[in-house]
Design a protein around this motif. Sequence first.
Motif, PDB file in Angstrom:
ATOM      1  N   GLY A 196       0.797  -1.227   0.000  1.00 18.60           N
ATOM      2  CA  GLY A 196       0.000   0.000   0.000  1.00 18.60           C
ATOM      3  C   GLY A 196       0.825   1.270   0.000  1.00 18.60           C
ATOM      4  N   VAL A 197       2.130   1.149   0.222  1.00 14.89           N
ATOM      5  CA  VAL A 197       2.972   2.353   0.228  1.00 14.89           C
ATOM      6  C   VAL A 197       3.524   2.560  -1.188  1.00 14.89           C
ATOM      7  CG1 VAL A 197       5.113   3.376   1.115  1.00 14.89           C
ATOM      8  CG2 VAL A 197       3.569   2.140   2.672  1.00 14.89           C
ATOM      9  N   SER A 198       3.270   3.754  -1.746  1.00 21.44           N
ATOM     10  CA  SER A 198       3.730   4.026  -3.112  1.00 21.44           C
ATOM     11  C   SER A 198       5.179   4.487  -3.086  1.00 21.44           C
ATOM     12  CB  SER A 198       2.871   5.126  -3.737  1.00 21.44           C
ATOM     13  OG  SER A 198       3.103   6.331  -3.011  1.00 21.44           O
ATOM     14  N   GLU A 199       5.784   4.480  -4.267  1.00 19.11           N
ATOM     15  CA  GLU A 199       7.169   4.935  -4.367  1.00 19.11           C
ATOM     16  C   GLU A 199       7.271   6.413  -3.954  1.00 19.11           C
ATOM     17  OE1 GLU A 199       9.077   3.939  -8.006  1.00 19.11           O
ATOM     18  OE2 GLU A 199      11.004   4.793  -7.343  1.00 19.11           O
ATOM     19  N   ALA A 200       6.271   7.196  -4.378  1.00 17.04           N
ATOM     20  CA  ALA A 200       6.311   8.633  -4.044  1.00 17.04           C
ATOM     21  C   ALA A 200       6.243   8.826  -2.532  1.00 17.04           C
ATOM     22  CB  ALA A 200       5.147   9.359  -4.729  1.00 17.04           C
ATOM     23  N   LEU A 201       5.408   8.031  -1.876  1.00 21.48           N
ATOM     24  CA  LEU A 201       5.298   8.163  -0.419  1.00 21.48           C
ATOM     25  C   LEU A 201       6.613   7.744   0.241  1.00 21.48           C
ATOM     26  CD1 LEU A 201       3.740   8.740   2.167  1.00 21.48           C
ATOM     27  CD2 LEU A 201       2.822   6.421   2.084  1.00 21.48           C
ATOM     28  N   TRP A 202       7.180   6.622  -0.245  1.00 18.88           N
ATOM     29  CA  TRP A 202       8.454   6.172   0.338  1.00 18.88           C
ATOM     30  C   TRP A 202       9.510   7.270   0.215  1.00 18.88           C
ATOM     31  CZ3 TRP A 202      10.634   3.217   3.691  1.00 18.88           C
ATOM     32  CH2 TRP A 202      12.033   3.046   3.659  1.00 18.88           C
ATOM     33  N   ASP A 203       9.603   7.846  -0.993  1.00 17.12           N
ATOM     34  CA  ASP A 203      10.624   8.878  -1.201  1.00 17.12           C
ATOM     35  C   ASP A 203      10.363  10.112  -0.326  1.00 17.12           C
ATOM     36  OD1 ASP A 203      12.077   7.326  -2.875  1.00 17.12           O
ATOM     37  OD2 ASP A 203      11.129   8.084  -4.711  1.00 17.12           O
ATOM     38  N   ALA A 204       9.086  10.383  -0.087  1.00 20.14           N
ATOM     39  CA  ALA A 204       8.762  11.559   0.736  1.00 20.14           C
ATOM     40  C   ALA A 204       9.136  11.343   2.205  1.00 20.14           C
ATOM     41  CB  ALA A 204       7.260  11.883   0.629  1.00 20.14           C
ATOM     42  N   VAL A 205       9.010  10.105   2.684  1.00 21.19           N
ATOM     43  CA  VAL A 205       9.135   9.909   4.140  1.00 21.19           C
ATOM     44  C   VAL A 205      10.436   9.250   4.597  1.00 21.19           C
ATOM     45  CG1 VAL A 205       6.623   9.781   4.386  1.00 21.19           C
ATOM     46  CG2 VAL A 205       7.932   7.636   4.230  1.00 21.19           C
TER      47      VAL A 205
END
Length: 439
Positions: free
Chosen positions: A328-337
């Motif tokens: 459920g975690v997107s690449e964009a979210l991973w990169d953001a956090v």
Amino acid sequence: MSVRLRFAPSPTGHLHVGNVRTALVNFLYARQHGGIFMLRMDDTDTARSTAEFARAIEEDLHWLGLNWDTSAHQSHRREAYDAAVARLKQSGRLYPCYETPQELELRRKVLLSRGLPPVYERTALDLTDADRERLEAEGRRPHWRFQLNQRPVTWDDGVRGPVSFDTASLSDPVLVREDGTLLYTLPSCVDDIDFHITHVFRGEDHVTNTAAQIELFEALGGAPPAFAHFALLTGAGGESLSKRAGSLAIRDLRAEGLEPMVVNSLLARIGTADPVEPFLDLAPLVYGFDLGKFGRSAARFDPHELEVLNARIVHQLHYTDVADRLPGVSEALWDAVRANLTRVSEAQDWRRIVEGPMEPVIEDAPFLAQAADLLPPAPWSGETWAEWTAAVKQETGRKGRALFHPLRLALTGREQGPEMKALLPLMDPKAVRARLARG
Ligand code: GLU
């Protein structure tokens, strides 16, 4: 000749950091020299060894990436050990002894009280055939001791340098117990010979065994391998680690969400002249491995360092390294956090914050209502936060913390976190408006 090393745990418990350090130094040296790394289960102690522990050890090593090329179980090799025992009996190096543990203990105390070293006095060597028959008729069964040469044994230790150890200061080691079971010493030497082990790296608690084992290698007609004995790990305050080994089990570190390379990065470097660095894979540890950098003084292991190192490793992980652990975690979210995480799993907390539902923290309702009216139209991008806060600043005259803090709290419920310019475009504009309007 290519090098062959082995890691030889006893499957009587879970792997802890001390064991893994031993596994690691053997693994790294074998890989650096293009040799063989063997996993040997020292499971001759059938009362304490279990198949579950053996499986757990394999699982932990796999998790760490310390993969072995070949493996063996001592419990499957009884024939080889029996043959060695027969040869040692034949050559007269293995002799039967009939003392009970109580008798031995009493003798030990007498020697100590006289200020003498508590070394077995070889009384059994004086027994005649008739004595032995009488003892056996009394129902006694012998245990078998290896007759040491009582001379200095020397070796060039990979960590300690030249070592000389006089086996006159040791009791002849018992190799076979009264019930016929074997102690660790003989199977270990037989295996090291049969599997052509070239280097034995282990903790310095084995130095005394090494002197006796070198004599045993020679008695069995095998060439002793090269030895290196590593200073033991202690806790941060210098205390022995073994007492707390349970709390430093590798599976607990895994359950706590630590990355395997954190454990490897720390254990490969503590006690060496090199700094601890966060490595993402084993390759640099393989290239950089150098026995000469290991010191002789105790290496301090501070679990807190694992925490710090974990964050430094997590910050470098790519989405592809973690995606399968973060449904459920997107690449964009991973990169953001990721730069804000100490554990990979914390990315899920931020997913919940971004996706909602979450309880906003409202610091100043009228201000937030004003800000909501100024939200730029969707779609949002990496510029949206800057555009929006510039507009809010202009309209309200606020700046700095007074401007940003209420917005962050309302949108994330937290005082701190990843950059809002990266989080905002991941949020649903309607949900953002709702959070701002909660007051
Ligand atoms: N099973 C032994 C231990 O865990 C192995 C020692 C060795 O490396 O020879 O201490």
